[in-house]
Design an enzyme around this catalytic site. Structure first.
Site, PDB file in Angstrom:
ATOM      1  N   GLY A 111       0.824  -1.203   0.000  1.00  0.00           N
ATOM      2  CA  GLY A 111       0.000   0.000   0.000  1.00  0.00           C
ATOM      3  C   GLY A 111       0.860   1.255   0.000  1.00  0.00           C
ATOM      4  O   GLY A 111       1.978   1.263   0.522  1.00  0.00           O
TER       5      GLY A 111
ATOM      6  N   GLN B 236       3.020  10.022   0.877  1.00  0.00           N
ATOM      7  CA  GLN B 236       4.339   9.382   0.971  1.00  0.00           C
ATOM      8  C   GLN B 236       5.245   9.745  -0.193  1.00  0.00           C
ATOM      9  O   GLN B 236       6.460   9.554  -0.104  1.00  0.00           O
ATOM     10  CB  GLN B 236       4.190   7.856   1.061  1.00  0.00           C
TER      11      GLN B 236
ATOM     12  N   CYS C  26       6.128   0.130   7.278  1.00  0.00           N
ATOM     13  CA  CYS C  26       5.741   1.238   6.407  1.00  0.00           C
ATOM     14  C   CYS C  26       6.935   1.619   5.543  1.00  0.00           C
ATOM     15  O   CYS C  26       8.058   1.695   6.043  1.00  0.00           O
ATOM     16  CB  CYS C  26       5.332   2.419   7.289  1.00  0.00           C
ATOM     17  N   LEU C  27       6.695   1.882   4.253  1.00  0.00           N
ATOM     18  CA  LEU C  27       7.784   2.290   3.358  1.00  0.00           C
ATOM     19  C   LEU C  27       8.411   3.614   3.805  1.00  0.00           C
ATOM     20  O   LEU C  27       9.563   3.892   3.470  1.00  0.00           O
ATOM     21  CB  LEU C  27       7.268   2.422   1.917  1.00  0.00           C
TER      22      LEU C  27
ATOM     23  N   HIS D 158      -4.040   1.373   7.633  1.00  0.00           N
ATOM     24  CA  HIS D 158      -2.718   1.998   7.632  1.00  0.00           C
ATOM     25  C   HIS D 158      -2.660   3.132   6.596  1.00  0.00           C
ATOM     26  O   HIS D 158      -2.196   4.235   6.894  1.00  0.00           O
ATOM     27  CB  HIS D 158      -1.684   0.912   7.320  1.00  0.00           C
ATOM     28  N   GLU D 159      -3.141   2.849   5.376  1.00  0.00           N
ATOM     29  CA  GLU D 159      -3.051   3.861   4.312  1.00  0.00           C
ATOM     30  C   GLU D 159      -4.003   5.028   4.566  1.00  0.00           C
ATOM     31  O   GLU D 159      -3.646   6.185   4.311  1.00  0.00           O
ATOM     32  CB  GLU D 159      -3.333   3.226   2.939  1.00  0.00           C
TER      33      GLU D 159
ATOM     34  N   HIS E 128      -2.519   7.405   6.912  1.00  0.00           N
ATOM     35  CA  HIS E 128      -1.543   8.314   6.288  1.00  0.00           C
ATOM     36  C   HIS E 128      -2.217   9.612   5.825  1.00  0.00           C
ATOM     37  O   HIS E 128      -1.626  10.686   5.895  1.00  0.00           O
ATOM     38  CB  HIS E 128      -0.896   7.662   5.062  1.00  0.00           C
TER      39      HIS E 128
END
Ligand code: NI
Length: 155
Positions: free
Chosen positions: A46, A51, A88-89, A130-131, A134
């Site tokens: 995701g 991001q 997380c990226l 999670h997304e 963000h």
């Protein structure tokens, strides 16, 4: 195809609230395409637009061979609870155990502006939560199981 740079760590943009998408135009399509390219290159599941430095309520998900585009997503139903490790990226080489719903229903627009319904359980539910977090400037580190700490990973 364009791979965009991922914002990481203490980059202040990660704590900002993203704005609603109102215009479904070529710029949005380009953003979505770049997000898919970036996510695939990073082998993630995701990615939220913030991001890559774009404060718009846009999320892409790559899950079990399905590419999803969620624009202006909202969680409309939550059920149960799960505590699993999450990463997380934007916080590379780390993970931590979070509390999330076991399953969620999400309402979101597609790239044509039409509303769609998504259902996710287990990993996909975590990913949606999670997304969407963000988009509100929240990171998984805000949702750790009480007493748990972020730990370093090999990847
Ligand atoms: Ni993330």
């Amino acid at each position: 195809m364009a791979i965009r740079k991922i914002r990481v760590d203490e980059d202040p943009i990660l704590r900002k609230v993203s704005r609603k998408v109102e215009v479904f135009d070529d710029r949005l399509f380009q953003l979505l395409d770049d997000m898919h390219d970036t996510l695939k290159q990073k082998d993630g599941i995701g990615l939220a637009a913030v991001q890559i430095g774009v404060l718009r309520r846009v999320v892409v998900v790559e899950y079990e061979g399905n590419s999803m585009e969620l624009i202006n997503p909202e969680i409309i139903e939550r059920e149960g609870e799960q505590c699993e490790n999450e990463a997380c990226l934007s916080l590379p080489h780390r993970a931590g155990k979070t509390v999330r719903p076991k399953s969620v229903k999400v309402r979101a627009q597609n790239r044509n502006g039409n509303w769609c319904l998504y259902k996710g359980t287990d990993l996909l539910a975590r990913c949606f939560c999670h997304e969407i977090d963000h988009l509100d400037g929240k990171l998984y580190t805000d949702r750790l199981v009480p007493g748990e700490k972020v730990f370093f990973t090999e990847d």
